[in-house]
Design a protein around this motif. Structure first.
Motif, PDB file in Angstrom:
ATOM      1  N   PRO A 159      -2.027 -48.363  41.117  1.00  0.00           N
ATOM      2  CA  PRO A 159      -1.074 -47.343  40.662  1.00  0.00           C
ATOM      3  C   PRO A 159       0.341 -47.924  40.583  1.00  0.00           C
ATOM      4  O   PRO A 159       1.210 -47.659  41.410  1.00  0.00           O
ATOM      5  CB  PRO A 159      -1.198 -46.244  41.728  1.00  0.00           C
ATOM      6  N   TYR A 160       0.550 -48.683  39.538  1.00  0.00           N
ATOM      7  CA  TYR A 160       1.764 -49.471  39.310  1.00  0.00           C
ATOM      8  C   TYR A 160       2.973 -48.553  39.131  1.00  0.00           C
ATOM      9  O   TYR A 160       2.944 -47.615  38.346  1.00  0.00           O
ATOM     10  CB  TYR A 160       1.528 -50.306  38.059  1.00  0.00           C
ATOM     11  N   TYR A 161       4.013 -48.839  39.877  1.00  0.00           N
ATOM     12  CA  TYR A 161       5.253 -48.053  39.817  1.00  0.00           C
ATOM     13  C   TYR A 161       4.998 -46.557  40.011  1.00  0.00           C
ATOM     14  O   TYR A 161       5.549 -45.724  39.313  1.00  0.00           O
ATOM     15  CB  TYR A 161       6.018 -48.341  38.527  1.00  0.00           C
ATOM     16  N   ASP A 162       4.157 -46.269  40.998  1.00  0.00           N
ATOM     17  CA  ASP A 162       3.928 -44.893  41.428  1.00  0.00           C
ATOM     18  C   ASP A 162       4.543 -44.773  42.817  1.00  0.00           C
ATOM     19  O   ASP A 162       4.104 -45.443  43.760  1.00  0.00           O
ATOM     20  CB  ASP A 162       2.432 -44.590  41.470  1.00  0.00           C
ATOM     21  N   LEU A 322       4.348 -38.243  30.162  1.00  0.00           N
ATOM     22  CA  LEU A 322       4.785 -39.599  30.505  1.00  0.00           C
ATOM     23  C   LEU A 322       6.244 -39.606  30.921  1.00  0.00           C
ATOM     24  O   LEU A 322       6.619 -40.231  31.931  1.00  0.00           O
ATOM     25  CB  LEU A 322       4.560 -40.541  29.327  1.00  0.00           C
ATOM     26  N   LYS A 323       7.083 -38.920  30.173  1.00  0.00           N
ATOM     27  CA  LYS A 323       8.504 -38.881  30.521  1.00  0.00           C
ATOM     28  C   LYS A 323       8.727 -38.256  31.890  1.00  0.00           C
ATOM     29  O   LYS A 323       9.566 -38.714  32.666  1.00  0.00           O
ATOM     30  CB  LYS A 323       9.280 -38.122  29.439  1.00  0.00           C
ATOM     31  N   GLN A 324       7.954 -37.211  32.197  1.00  0.00           N
ATOM     32  CA  GLN A 324       8.075 -36.574  33.504  1.00  0.00           C
ATOM     33  C   GLN A 324       7.596 -37.511  34.612  1.00  0.00           C
ATOM     34  O   GLN A 324       8.191 -37.568  35.695  1.00  0.00           O
ATOM     35  CB  GLN A 324       7.274 -35.273  33.544  1.00  0.00           C
ATOM     36  N   ASN A 329       8.866 -40.857  39.283  1.00  0.00           N
ATOM     37  CA  ASN A 329       8.680 -42.122  39.987  1.00  0.00           C
ATOM     38  C   ASN A 329       9.921 -43.001  40.004  1.00  0.00           C
ATOM     39  O   ASN A 329       9.893 -44.081  40.599  1.00  0.00           O
ATOM     40  CB  ASN A 329       7.502 -42.878  39.382  1.00  0.00           C
ATOM     41  N   SER A 330      11.000 -42.556  39.373  1.00  0.00           N
ATOM     42  CA  SER A 330      12.257 -43.305  39.444  1.00  0.00           C
ATOM     43  C   SER A 330      12.867 -43.136  40.829  1.00  0.00           C
ATOM     44  O   SER A 330      12.678 -42.113  41.489  1.00  0.00           O
ATOM     45  CB  SER A 330      13.231 -42.819  38.369  1.00  0.00           C
ATOM     46  N   LEU A 331      13.598 -44.141  41.260  1.00  0.00           N
ATOM     47  CA  LEU A 331      14.176 -44.124  42.604  1.00  0.00           C
ATOM     48  C   LEU A 331      15.699 -44.051  42.609  1.00  0.00           C
ATOM     49  O   LEU A 331      16.303 -44.092  43.671  1.00  0.00           O
ATOM     50  CB  LEU A 331      13.714 -45.368  43.373  1.00  0.00           C
ATOM     51  N   LYS A 332      16.311 -43.924  41.441  1.00  0.00           N
ATOM     52  CA  LYS A 332      17.777 -43.931  41.424  1.00  0.00           C
ATOM     53  C   LYS A 332      18.355 -42.689  42.088  1.00  0.00           C
ATOM     54  O   LYS A 332      19.526 -42.698  42.493  1.00  0.00           O
ATOM     55  CB  LYS A 332      18.302 -44.091  40.002  1.00  0.00           C
TER      56      LYS A 332
END
Length: 402
Positions: A159-162, A322-324, A329-332
């Protein structure tokens, strides 16, 4: 022969770990029953400190040699974690310094994007250094998770970048490690350090987020160092839809495959990619190939790689799921509480420098209390790890001595 120091750097970039648990409810801590997570701990080998020290000295790394103090035992640790709400087995490498005279801090070290299963950290080869042994020899109880999708859990597509799965795989290995240390009378201190580069940088912050936002884990981060991770996934999407050529299309293929599987979208790859690339991706990302071989087989121009309808949806109002997922999953928008350092090369083309800059700015604006951003001037994705480690080690050692 490579120095052990350079081996550490390459290991982190290319492969590039029992306490009381509490949960905060209405400002009161409620004791939680502790579930045993360790399935097995297989001793693979013992490495002598003298050999590591001599290797470092013979290659001109006297500063590193001075840190090497302990023989180490190397283990393959199998433990329980979660995948989509189901209990699964995962694995990682564990390096334990021997003959400690005082409780040792724990270091969880996180590797970068890995396409080839044989490079999972727990696939340790006897008579071959991974690089992580040096941290154990310096007196850290060192844990190196494979992540889900490798080693014991290789039947799962990584689960890449999850953010949730990345964080939990690390946290559960830390808890399993602490369980093992307690049962085997290995004294661990309360200090926990997190470090990683590339995907490992992302995983580092994901684990830190999981720990800091869920007190029930019963863990506290002493310090965290993250390098060149793709924390701002929405920003990465903007780069893709801008039409710029991207030399590492394997990463794009990997994240789309991973999200398609992890979130049970079950879409055909032809929904995302043009032929012949849709078919090639199924053949290429099979756990036996290197990133360079995959990149060379895929188009670097997004207009040639992606299905035109998919790319139009990304540019417009489509591809909402996908956008959601990228936003989630973004960390900013994570606000780290523990001392944290971000590192990034200003000439990085794999994960652009602006990714960390935007993340740092957002975190500081949200009130991150002890966050530092260290740009590596002129550094690429591959050359910036060494400067990061040279800065990170004395910082961590300083906190360790407090």
């Amino acid at each position: 022969m490579k120095t052990i120091f350079i081996t550490v750097l390459l290991a982190m970039s290319s492969w590039f770990s029992s306490c009381k648990e509490t949960e905060v409810l209405d400002d009161q801590q409620v004791q939680q029953p502790q579930k045993e997570l360790v399935i097995s701990a297989e001793k693979l080998t013992t490495i002598q400190a003298a050999g590591l020290r001599e290797l470092a000295i013979s290659n001109g790394q006297r500063d590193l040699a001075a840190m090497v103090k302990y023989d180490v035992d190397v283990y393959r640790l199998v433990y329980l974690t979660q995948y989509n709400g189901q209990e699964v087995r995962a694995s990682g490498l564990m390096v334990v310094p021997l003959n400690l005279t005082a409780p040792a801090p724990i270091l969880s070290a996180h590797h970068g994007t890995t396409f080839d299963q044989k490079y999972a950290p727990s696939n340790f080869q006897i008579n071959s250094f991974t690089g992580f042994e040096a941290f154990g020899a310096a007196g850290y109880l060192t844990l190196v998770p494979d992540y889900l999708g490798y080693g014991e859990s290789k039947q799962i597509l990584h689960p890449y970048y999850d953010v949730k799965h990345s964080g939990l795989a690390v946290v559960d290995m830390i808890k399993a490690g602490k369980e093992y240390f307690q049962k085997n009378s290995i004294k661990a201190s309360d200090q926990l350090f997190l470090a990683g580069y590339s995907e490992g940088g992302y995983v580092t912050l994901a684990a830190q987020k999981e720990i800091e936002e869920n007190p029930g884990h019963g863990l506290t981060v002493a310090a965290s160092g993250a390098g060149a991770g793709g924390y701002d996934l929405e920003g990465m999407l903007a780069r893709v839809v801008s039409g710029q050529s991207y030399d590492y299309p394997a990463n794009l293929a990997f994240i789309l495959q991973a999200y398609n599987k992890t979130y049970n979208w079950n879409r055909l790859l032809t929904d995302f990619f043009q032929e012949p690339y849709a078919t090639r991706i199924q053949e290429l990302i099979d756990g036996t190939r290197t990133s360079s071989s995959i990149n060379s087989a895929l188009a670097k121009d997004p207009a040639k790689l992606f299905n035109p309808a998919f790319l139009a949806g990304l540019k417009g109002d489509g591809e909402v799921a996908l956008k959601q997922a990228l936003k989630t999953n973004s960390l900013k928008n994570f606000v780290p509480k523990s001392p944290t350092r971000l590192y990034h090369g200003t000439a990085d083309t794999m994960v652009p420098f602006v990714n960390s800059q935007v993340t740092f700015d957002a975190m500081k604006a949200a009130g991150a209390p002890n966050l530092t951003f260290i740009p590596v001037k002129g550094g690429t994705h591959f050359s910036s790890l060494e400067p990061m480690i040279k800065n990170l080690i004395p910082w961590v050692e300083g906190i360790r001595s407090l």
